[in-house]
Design a protein around this motif. Structure first.
Motif, PDB file in Angstrom:
ATOM      1  N   VAL A   1    -124.028 -59.997  -7.236  1.00 47.52           N
ATOM      2  CA  VAL A   1    -125.059 -60.349  -8.223  1.00 47.52           C
ATOM      3  C   VAL A   1    -124.336 -60.438  -9.590  1.00 47.52           C
ATOM      4  N   SER A   2    -122.875 -59.765  -9.866  1.00 49.01           N
ATOM      5  CA  SER A   2    -122.433 -59.685 -10.999  1.00 49.01           C
ATOM      6  C   SER A   2    -121.095 -60.276 -10.991  1.00 49.01           C
ATOM      7  N   LYS A   3    -120.401 -60.131 -12.205  1.00 53.49           N
ATOM      8  CA  LYS A   3    -119.073 -60.191 -12.140  1.00 53.49           C
ATOM      9  C   LYS A   3    -118.185 -58.997 -12.275  1.00 53.49           C
ATOM     10  N   THR A   4    -118.624 -58.029 -11.712  1.00 52.98           N
ATOM     11  CA  THR A   4    -118.007 -56.625 -11.570  1.00 52.98           C
ATOM     12  C   THR A   4    -116.867 -56.740 -10.713  1.00 52.98           C
ATOM     13  N   ARG A   5    -115.592 -56.154 -11.578  1.00 51.90           N
ATOM     14  CA  ARG A   5    -114.106 -56.433 -10.801  1.00 51.90           C
ATOM     15  C   ARG A   5    -113.276 -55.110 -11.599  1.00 51.90           C
ATOM     16  N   LYS A   6    -112.141 -55.018 -10.725  1.00 48.24           N
ATOM     17  CA  LYS A   6    -111.196 -54.289 -11.326  1.00 48.24           C
ATOM     18  C   LYS A   6    -110.509 -55.031 -12.571  1.00 48.24           C
ATOM     19  N   GLU A   7    -110.141 -54.209 -13.433  1.00 48.95           N
ATOM     20  CA  GLU A   7    -109.470 -55.038 -14.800  1.00 48.95           C
ATOM     21  C   GLU A   7    -108.265 -54.067 -15.197  1.00 48.95           C
ATOM     22  N   ILE A   8    -106.976 -54.568 -15.262  1.00 48.77           N
ATOM     23  CA  ILE A   8    -106.057 -53.860 -15.656  1.00 48.77           C
ATOM     24  C   ILE A   8    -105.471 -54.700 -16.975  1.00 48.77           C
ATOM     25  N   GLU A   9    -105.317 -54.297 -17.970  1.00 50.50           N
ATOM     26  CA  GLU A   9    -104.829 -54.723 -19.318  1.00 50.50           C
ATOM     27  C   GLU A   9    -103.803 -54.170 -20.014  1.00 50.50           C
ATOM     28  N   ALA A  10    -102.696 -54.903 -20.470  1.00 48.45           N
ATOM     29  CA  ALA A  10    -101.696 -54.444 -21.530  1.00 48.45           C
ATOM     30  C   ALA A  10    -101.385 -55.417 -22.544  1.00 48.45           C
ATOM     31  N   LYS A  11    -101.365 -54.645 -23.874  1.00 52.56           N
ATOM     32  CA  LYS A  11    -101.032 -55.416 -25.027  1.00 52.56           C
ATOM     33  C   LYS A  11     -99.460 -55.770 -25.066  1.00 52.56           C
ATOM     34  N   VAL A  12     -99.142 -57.002 -25.389  1.00 54.46           N
ATOM     35  CA  VAL A  12     -98.037 -57.785 -25.079  1.00 54.46           C
ATOM     36  C   VAL A  12     -97.695 -58.176 -26.760  1.00 54.46           C
ATOM     37  N   GLU A  13     -96.191 -58.298 -26.928  1.00 54.31           N
ATOM     38  CA  GLU A  13     -95.851 -58.494 -28.246  1.00 54.31           C
ATOM     39  C   GLU A  13     -95.925 -60.272 -28.479  1.00 54.31           C
ATOM     40  N   ASP A  14     -95.504 -60.687 -27.515  1.00 49.47           N
ATOM     41  CA  ASP A  14     -94.842 -62.364 -27.522  1.00 49.47           C
ATOM     42  C   ASP A  14     -95.717 -63.114 -26.468  1.00 49.47           C
ATOM     43  N   SER A  15     -96.939 -63.948 -26.679  1.00 48.90           N
ATOM     44  CA  SER A  15     -97.399 -64.788 -25.840  1.00 48.90           C
ATOM     45  C   SER A  15     -96.740 -65.837 -24.988  1.00 48.90           C
ATOM     46  N   LYS A  16     -95.517 -66.200 -25.910  1.00 48.03           N
ATOM     47  CA  LYS A  16     -94.691 -67.309 -25.381  1.00 48.03           C
ATOM     48  C   LYS A  16     -93.912 -66.736 -24.310  1.00 48.03           C
TER      49      LYS A  16
ATOM     50  N   TYR B   1    -105.054 -58.560 -15.747  1.00 44.58           N
ATOM     51  CA  TYR B   1    -105.292 -58.761 -14.291  1.00 44.58           C
ATOM     52  C   TYR B   1    -106.681 -58.544 -13.932  1.00 44.58           C
ATOM     53  N   LYS B   2    -107.318 -59.419 -13.378  1.00 45.89           N
ATOM     54  CA  LYS B   2    -108.824 -59.296 -12.859  1.00 45.89           C
ATOM     55  C   LYS B   2    -108.720 -59.138 -11.125  1.00 45.89           C
ATOM     56  N   GLY B   3    -109.235 -58.204 -10.592  1.00 43.27           N
ATOM     57  CA  GLY B   3    -109.393 -58.306  -9.253  1.00 43.27           C
ATOM     58  C   GLY B   3    -110.563 -59.093  -8.736  1.00 43.27           C
ATOM     59  N   ALA B   4    -110.926 -59.110  -7.538  1.00 41.25           N
ATOM     60  CA  ALA B   4    -112.059 -59.843  -6.921  1.00 41.25           C
ATOM     61  C   ALA B   4    -113.206 -59.195  -7.175  1.00 41.25           C
ATOM     62  N   LYS B   5    -114.233 -60.037  -7.403  1.00 40.14           N
ATOM     63  CA  LYS B   5    -115.798 -59.577  -7.502  1.00 40.14           C
ATOM     64  C   LYS B   5    -116.204 -58.640  -6.650  1.00 40.14           C
ATOM     65  N   MET B   6    -116.852 -57.586  -6.995  1.00 39.77           N
ATOM     66  CA  MET B   6    -117.096 -56.428  -6.117  1.00 39.77           C
ATOM     67  C   MET B   6    -118.483 -56.428  -5.448  1.00 39.77           C
ATOM     68  N   ASP B   7    -119.164 -57.540  -5.988  1.00 35.11           N
ATOM     69  CA  ASP B   7    -120.506 -57.498  -5.309  1.00 35.11           C
ATOM     70  C   ASP B   7    -121.040 -58.861  -5.487  1.00 35.11           C
TER      71      ASP B   7
ATOM     72  N   ARG C   1    -122.040 -66.263 -11.937  1.00 38.51           N
ATOM     73  CA  ARG C   1    -120.785 -65.581 -11.445  1.00 38.51           C
ATOM     74  C   ARG C   1    -119.571 -65.997 -11.634  1.00 38.51           C
ATOM     75  N   ARG C   2    -119.757 -67.745 -11.522  1.00 39.20           N
ATOM     76  CA  ARG C   2    -118.629 -68.419 -11.636  1.00 39.20           C
ATOM     77  C   ARG C   2    -117.862 -68.178 -12.903  1.00 39.20           C
ATOM     78  N   SER C   3    -116.464 -68.448 -12.748  1.00 41.02           N
ATOM     79  CA  SER C   3    -115.460 -68.272 -13.868  1.00 41.02           C
ATOM     80  C   SER C   3    -115.669 -69.548 -14.707  1.00 41.02           C
ATOM     81  N   TYR C   4    -115.181 -69.415 -15.778  1.00 47.75           N
ATOM     82  CA  TYR C   4    -115.016 -70.675 -16.746  1.00 47.75           C
ATOM     83  C   TYR C   4    -114.104 -71.683 -15.934  1.00 47.75           C
ATOM     84  N   LEU C   5    -113.126 -71.335 -15.464  1.00 51.77           N
ATOM     85  CA  LEU C   5    -112.206 -72.580 -14.462  1.00 51.77           C
ATOM     86  C   LEU C   5    -113.169 -72.943 -13.442  1.00 51.77           C
ATOM     87  N   GLU C   6    -113.873 -72.194 -12.872  1.00 53.57           N
ATOM     88  CA  GLU C   6    -114.771 -72.904 -11.867  1.00 53.57           C
ATOM     89  C   GLU C   6    -115.904 -73.813 -12.450  1.00 53.57           C
TER      90      GLU C   6
END
Length: 182
Positions: free
Chosen positions: A78-93, A70-76, A170-175
């Motif tokens: 000039v950059s892509k600085t944002r809150k990031e929370i990650e968790a390893k998972v076993e099964d992508s599907k 999960y990535k939160g909204a950009k915080m400034d 600053r745009r995401s790859y989706l943008e």
């Protein structure tokens, strides 16, 4: 955790790799990443809130690692600085199916080849993003509440050492793909 990150578009990596060698950056790995992004426009439209939810499958020498991020909204501005929370998972599907059953829909899958370097406390990634282009990302982790301005200043100094003074994105790859509007 806060991810302090700046991304720049470059035409090719040859000059950048030469400069990385000159400044003493250490190449630490090459990997292929496949990121599937999710959104739930009926609940919380990430295109509007500037957030991201993805499942990343990283392959290094035929070994896979799967991370839900999960990535939160950009915080400034000039950059892509944002809150990031990650968790390893076993099964992508099945992780994707859980998200879909909660109302999230897959938006797009972005693939890239990434070469990662370490320079002091900074991670420098050379990303060949399929259908989008070549990018250099420089990032550093910071604690929540920590002032990240000093880290941003250092990141821009590293870019200068690499001969990169424009093309910052600053745009995401989706943008950049036109999936999300800028």
């Amino acid at each position: 955790m806060i991810e302090v990150e700046v991304k720049a578009h470059v035409n090719d990596f040859e000059a950048v790799e030469k400069k990385l060698d000159e400044i003493g950056a250490k190449k630490i790995k090459f990997e292929h990443q496949k990121d599937t992004y999710f959104n739930n426009p009926d609940y919380r439209d990430f295109e509007k809130t500037d957030e991201a939810l993805r499942i990343r499958i990283t392959t290094i020498k035929e070994k896979e690692e799967i991370i839900l991020t999960y990535k939160g909204a950009k915080m400034d501005t000039v950059s892509k600085t944002r809150k990031e929370i990650e968790a390893k998972v076993e099964d992508s599907k099945n992780t994707g199916l859980i998200l879909e059953n909660l109302g999230f829909k897959p938006v797009e899958t972005i693939e890239k080849d990434r070469t990662t370097y370490l320079f002091n406390e900074f991670i420098i990634s050379l990303d060949e993003v399929y259908k989008v282009g070549n990018f250099v990302e420089i990032e550093k982790e910071a604690s929540e509440g920590e002032d990240f301005k000093e880290s941003l200043d250092k990141i821009f100094k590293i870019y200068k050492k690499l001969g990169i003074e424009d093309g910052f994105e600053r745009r995401s790859y989706l943008e950049l793909l036109g999936i999300y509007n800028s």
